[in-house]
Design a protein around this motif. Structure first.
Motif, PDB file in Angstrom:
ATOM      1  N   SER A   1       0.829  -1.209   0.000  1.00 34.97           N
ATOM      2  CA  SER A   1       0.000   0.000   0.000  1.00 34.97           C
ATOM      3  C   SER A   1       0.863   1.259   0.000  1.00 34.97           C
ATOM      4  O   SER A   1       0.568   2.230  -0.700  1.00 34.97           O
ATOM      5  N   VAL A   2       1.949   1.238   0.777  1.00 35.86           N
ATOM      6  CA  VAL A   2       2.849   2.395   0.827  1.00 35.86           C
ATOM      7  C   VAL A   2       3.561   2.576  -0.509  1.00 35.86           C
ATOM      8  O   VAL A   2       3.683   3.700  -1.018  1.00 35.86           O
ATOM      9  N   ILE A   3       4.025   1.474  -1.088  1.00 30.01           N
ATOM     10  CA  ILE A   3       4.715   1.551  -2.390  1.00 30.01           C
ATOM     11  C   ILE A   3       3.779   2.072  -3.475  1.00 30.01           C
ATOM     12  O   ILE A   3       4.135   2.964  -4.256  1.00 30.01           O
ATOM     13  N   MET A   4       2.569   1.522  -3.522  1.00 25.57           N
ATOM     14  CA  MET A   4       1.594   1.943  -4.536  1.00 25.57           C
ATOM     15  C   MET A   4       1.232   3.416  -4.371  1.00 25.57           C
ATOM     16  O   MET A   4       1.113   4.157  -5.351  1.00 25.57           O
ATOM     17  N   GLN A   5       1.057   3.845  -3.138  1.00 24.97           N
ATOM     18  CA  GLN A   5       0.705   5.242  -2.869  1.00 24.97           C
ATOM     19  C   GLN A   5       1.787   6.185  -3.382  1.00 24.97           C
ATOM     20  O   GLN A   5       1.498   7.188  -4.042  1.00 24.97           O
ATOM     21  N   ARG A   6       3.040   5.857  -3.091  1.00 30.26           N
ATOM     22  CA  ARG A   6       4.143   6.730  -3.502  1.00 30.26           C
ATOM     23  C   ARG A   6       4.308   6.772  -5.010  1.00 30.26           C
ATOM     24  O   ARG A   6       4.511   7.828  -5.602  1.00 30.26           O
ATOM     25  N   VAL A   7       4.245   5.595  -5.636  1.00 32.14           N
ATOM     26  CA  VAL A   7       4.411   5.534  -7.098  1.00 32.14           C
ATOM     27  C   VAL A   7       3.299   6.308  -7.792  1.00 32.14           C
ATOM     28  O   VAL A   7       3.548   7.097  -8.719  1.00 32.14           O
ATOM     29  N   TYR A   8       2.054   6.114  -7.354  1.00 30.43           N
ATOM     30  CA  TYR A   8       0.916   6.778  -7.992  1.00 30.43           C
ATOM     31  C   TYR A   8       0.965   8.285  -7.757  1.00 30.43           C
ATOM     32  O   TYR A   8       0.660   9.083  -8.652  1.00 30.43           O
ATOM     33  N   TYR A   9       1.359   8.676  -6.542  1.00 25.60           N
ATOM     34  CA  TYR A   9       1.459  10.107  -6.228  1.00 25.60           C
ATOM     35  C   TYR A   9       2.522  10.786  -7.084  1.00 25.60           C
ATOM     36  O   TYR A   9       2.296  11.870  -7.643  1.00 25.60           O
ATOM     37  N   LYS A  10       3.680  10.160  -7.202  1.00 26.19           N
ATOM     38  CA  LYS A  10       4.767  10.750  -7.995  1.00 26.19           C
ATOM     39  C   LYS A  10       4.412  10.798  -9.479  1.00 26.19           C
ATOM     40  O   LYS A  10       4.779  11.751 -10.182  1.00 26.19           O
ATOM     41  N   ALA A  11       3.689   9.784  -9.955  1.00 27.49           N
ATOM     42  CA  ALA A  11       3.268   9.784 -11.360  1.00 27.49           C
ATOM     43  C   ALA A  11       2.330  10.955 -11.636  1.00 27.49           C
ATOM     44  O   ALA A  11       2.429  11.627 -12.672  1.00 27.49           O
ATOM     45  N   GLY A  12       1.418  11.222 -10.709  1.00 22.71           N
ATOM     46  CA  GLY A  12       0.511  12.356 -10.881  1.00 22.71           C
ATOM     47  C   GLY A  12       1.233  13.688 -10.778  1.00 22.71           C
ATOM     48  O   GLY A  12       0.934  14.638 -11.513  1.00 22.71           O
TER      49      GLY A  12
END
Length: 422
Positions: A343-354
């Motif tokens: 969940s932490v990894i997905m959150q960071r990756v998605y946030y940085k992509a946006g």
């Protein structure tokens, strides 16, 4: 220490001294002693933390949907867990057993690493704590020590499973008479349930066995790092990490016990690991320490374990699984830790992509995932889109904690069932 004392006394027919030769007796004493230490001495230690103002502010009532106030709660309570593990093991364990030595080293190593992190947060007033790279170095270092010790120690051996066909055509599983060093591990839900890391690099020919050990050491490093970080992330609500870890520890205790018993291992068609019965003593102390700690850590928490505790219990779980060759069962058994990490990894990756495209976006309302369920959508940054915005309502942390315990119990049951479902 008491083990060796009573072994000596048994030579002179001292009444009751022979009881210490039984793993079951020492294990039961270990769980009782650890429980008493963590619950009785723990109370005095918490009072000392309060007097010394070794406290932590996790969150105040203004940002919690239920007005839960967590200001000035004593931290570094993981010391209670560590002491309650070490004392019973030193008194009741066979200290010449390589598996017991590895578990004690793991406990102290990660206790010091987590303690350094808490020290910086509390005494240096640095919320970031120990720099992430130093944590990783410490975790990788432990993984390297464990992996190389299991490779080099002559005590680390197994007996392979051999299928023999009876006269009536049925198949009986027996263990080879010869003990060998091997890079085998258990694969869940597979009929021929052992995987040899050397087979993965079989194309290397005569060097495959050495390369298999190198691969095993790398897997060890990865598992230790991943599980200790997962337990660290899981420690965000009162009783969450302690409860989940106690359930996981109990399951590993069952697996260690059947792996150390040649008849049970043969019946369940799993590898027999001589000497692993000492792990049962350690695991009983581990579970007893966690249950005793829950007396004070359950909602509303009187003490937090801090990284001193969370990193340690995660590392203990990882090394236990590796020693009994069940590291591939970790994603199932420690599924809660895995989801917290992801969940932490997905959150960071998605946030940085946006962010690269000028968008405010989140995968979850808040991570680690347990915080998602106690966070209202209105608490998310204004103008920020959330992929998984459900559930609409928020849950009290006590309810979330119990539900996570239930999930872990189900995963533990599935893990044990894998011994027969293939």
């Amino acid at each position: 220490m008491l083990y060796y004392l009573f072994q000596w006394l048994d030579q002179y027919d001292f009444p009751g001294a022979g009881m210490f030769s039984y793993t079951s007796f020492r294990s039961l004493i270990a769980v009782i002693l650890a429980l008493l230490i963590s619950s009785i001495w723990g109370d005095r230690f918490i009072n000392m933390l309060k007097r010394k103002q070794i406290t932590e502010t996790q969150r105040d009532a203004s940002i919690d949907p239920f007005g839960v106030n967590k200001v000035g709660v004593p931290s570094m309570g993981g010391i209670i867990i560590i002491v309650a593990i070490l004392i019973p093991c030193l008194l009741l364990g066979r200290l010449g057993n390589i598996y017991m030595v590895l578990m004690l080293v793991t406990t102290v190593w990660l206790g010091v690493l987590g303690g350094a992190d808490d020290y910086i947060k509390i005494f240096k007033r640095d919320k970031e704590g120990l720099h992430g790279k130093f944590k990783i170095i410490g975790q990788v270092g432990l993984g390297l020590i464990v992996g190389l010790t299991l490779y080099l120690s002559p005590q680390v051996v197994i007996r392979e499973n051999i299928e023999m066909q009876k006269e009536d055509g049925s198949i009986e599983v027996v263990h080879a008479a010869k003990e060998i060093k091997a890079t085998q591990t258990t694969i869940p839900f597979v009929k021929s349930n052992n995987l040899d890391y050397a087979d993965i690099v079989g194309f290397l020919g005569e060097h495959a066995q050495t390369a298999g050990w190198i691969l095993f050491v790398l897997v060890t490093i990865f598992v230790v790092t991943a599980v200790s970080n997962g337990a660290n992330l899981n420690d965000g609500m009162d009783g969450m990490a302690a409860g989940n870890s106690a359930i996981i520890g109990l399951t590993l205790g069952i697996l260690a016990y059947v792996s150390s018993h040649i008849e049970f291992a043969g019946y369940l068609n799993i590898m027999f690991i001589p000497g692993s019965e000492e792990l049962v003593v350690f695991i009983c102390a581990f579970v007893g320490a966690l249950v005793g700690f829950l007396w004070y850590n359950a909602y509303p928490a009187q003490v937090f374990m801090g990284d001193t505790g969370s990193l340690t219990i995660g590392g203990i779980i990882a090394v236990l699984a590796i020693i009994i060759h069940k590291e591939l069962l970790v994603p199932v058994l420690c599924g809660v830790f895995l989801v917290e990490n992801l969940s932490v990894i997905m959150q960071r990756v998605y946030y940085k992509a946006g962010k690269r495209h000028g968008r405010k976006q989140r995968m979850f309302k808040r991570t680690p995932i347990h915080d998602h369920f106690r966070t209202a959508l209105s608490q998310v940054e204004p103008g920020c889109s959330v992929v998984f915005a459900k559930p609409d309502r928020v849950f009290h942390e006590a309810k979330i904690t119990v539900r996570f315990w239930i999930v872990t119990i189900v995963l533990a049951a599935i893990t044990i069932i894998t011994l027969k479902i293939r």
